[in-house]
Design an enzyme around this catalytic site. Structure first.
Site, PDB file in Angstrom:
ATOM      1  N   ARG A 113     -69.352  -5.053  44.109  1.00 27.30           N
ATOM      2  CA  ARG A 113     -68.051  -5.526  44.578  1.00 27.30           C
ATOM      3  C   ARG A 113     -68.130  -5.790  46.080  1.00 27.30           C
ATOM      4  NH1 ARG A 113     -66.015  -1.620  47.649  1.00 27.30           N
ATOM      5  NH2 ARG A 113     -66.510   0.531  47.178  1.00 27.30           N
ATOM      6  N   GLY A 170     -66.040  -5.319  49.921  1.00 41.52           N
ATOM      7  CA  GLY A 170     -65.317  -4.223  50.556  1.00 41.52           C
ATOM      8  C   GLY A 170     -66.207  -3.112  51.055  1.00 41.52           C
ATOM      9  N   VAL A 194     -66.282   1.380  51.930  1.00 42.36           N
ATOM     10  CA  VAL A 194     -66.434   2.614  51.176  1.00 42.36           C
ATOM     11  C   VAL A 194     -65.156   2.936  50.397  1.00 42.36           C
ATOM     12  CG1 VAL A 194     -65.745   4.148  53.072  1.00 42.36           C
ATOM     13  CG2 VAL A 194     -67.304   4.997  51.304  1.00 42.36           C
ATOM     14  N   THR A 195     -65.336   3.346  49.159  1.00 42.10           N
ATOM     15  CA  THR A 195     -64.228   3.755  48.297  1.00 42.10           C
ATOM     16  C   THR A 195     -64.626   5.057  47.611  1.00 42.10           C
ATOM     17  OG1 THR A 195     -63.535   1.479  47.891  1.00 42.10           O
ATOM     18  CG2 THR A 195     -62.798   3.113  46.313  1.00 42.10           C
ATOM     19  N   CYS A 245     -61.781   2.893  52.717  1.00 44.25           N
ATOM     20  CA  CYS A 245     -62.216   1.527  53.027  1.00 44.25           C
ATOM     21  C   CYS A 245     -62.725   1.389  54.462  1.00 44.25           C
ATOM     22  CB  CYS A 245     -61.116   0.515  52.733  1.00 44.25           C
ATOM     23  SG  CYS A 245     -60.654   0.514  50.990  1.00 44.25           S
TER      24      CYS A 245
END
Length: 196
Positions: free
Chosen positions: A61, A63, A65-66, A155
């Site tokens: 994906r 973006g 860090v999640t 994020c």
């Protein structure tokens, strides 16, 4: 819209199932929504080269860090998407309708995509599109271990911490949250719900 319930599933296994669901959506032309949660893990989008001080799993994906963990409701969308901006607005509308009832202090921030209570992030979203069908989706913190989630800034956003429905005083269980959101998603996309 077909709803698939996967329960608690390791992130990598969930990603494999999402890819299979995506291939199914390409074949059958249907919209598929998968509901699950992942054991504790930090993931990072393919373009982020940052250092996080925690073990991370790089994924396909976009973006930054999640954090995923049990107590977080994941909604993977494998939907037919002829118009990505319209699709995105419909997803936003569904979650905003949910928050309007459950926690009206939540607001969507288009500059830092996600939903926030002041400087506390409660839900993240991110999508990819392949062959006219979406991948990935929305992660909503229902009742998570905030100490784990706050080991990194959500994020990678400076000055932002994670929060959850429970931490904000909303006493809804995971199944009730999922039930309400499935109905809001169906309403936003003007479709019916079938169990996958």
């Amino acid at each position: 819209m077909r709803v698939h319930r996967w329960g608690v599933i390791p992130y990598e296994a969930g990603r494999e199932r999402m890819e299979r669901l995506h291939r199914l959506a390409l074949r059958d032309g249907e919209d598929h929504l998968a509901l699950c949660t992942h054991p504790a893990i930090y993931t990072v989008g393919r373009d982020d080269e940052g250092e996080w001080g925690v073990p991370v799993l790089r994924c396909d994906r976009g973006g930054s860090v999640t954090c995923h963990s049990e107590g977080q409701a994941i909604f993977y969308f494998c939907f037919q998407v002829p118009d990505p901006p319209r699709f995105y607005r419909r997803v936003r509308r569904a979650f905003e309708a949910f928050f309007a009832e459950a926690l009206p202090t939540v607001a969507y921030d288009p500059k830092r995509p996600g939903w926030y209570v002041d400087d506390r992030k409660i839900a993240s979203l991110g999508f990819r599109y392949k062959g006219g069908v979406s991948l990935h989706g929305v992660a909503l913190n229902v009742d998570v271990d905030l100490a784990f989630h706050n080991r990194v800034a959500p994020c990678g956003l400076e000055g932002i911490t994670a929060t959850s429905l429970a931490a904000e005083g909303v006493r809804l269980g995971m199944e009730e949250v999922r039930h309400r959101l499935v109905l809001q998603i169906a309403r936003s996309f003007d479709t019916s719900v079938e169990e996958g």
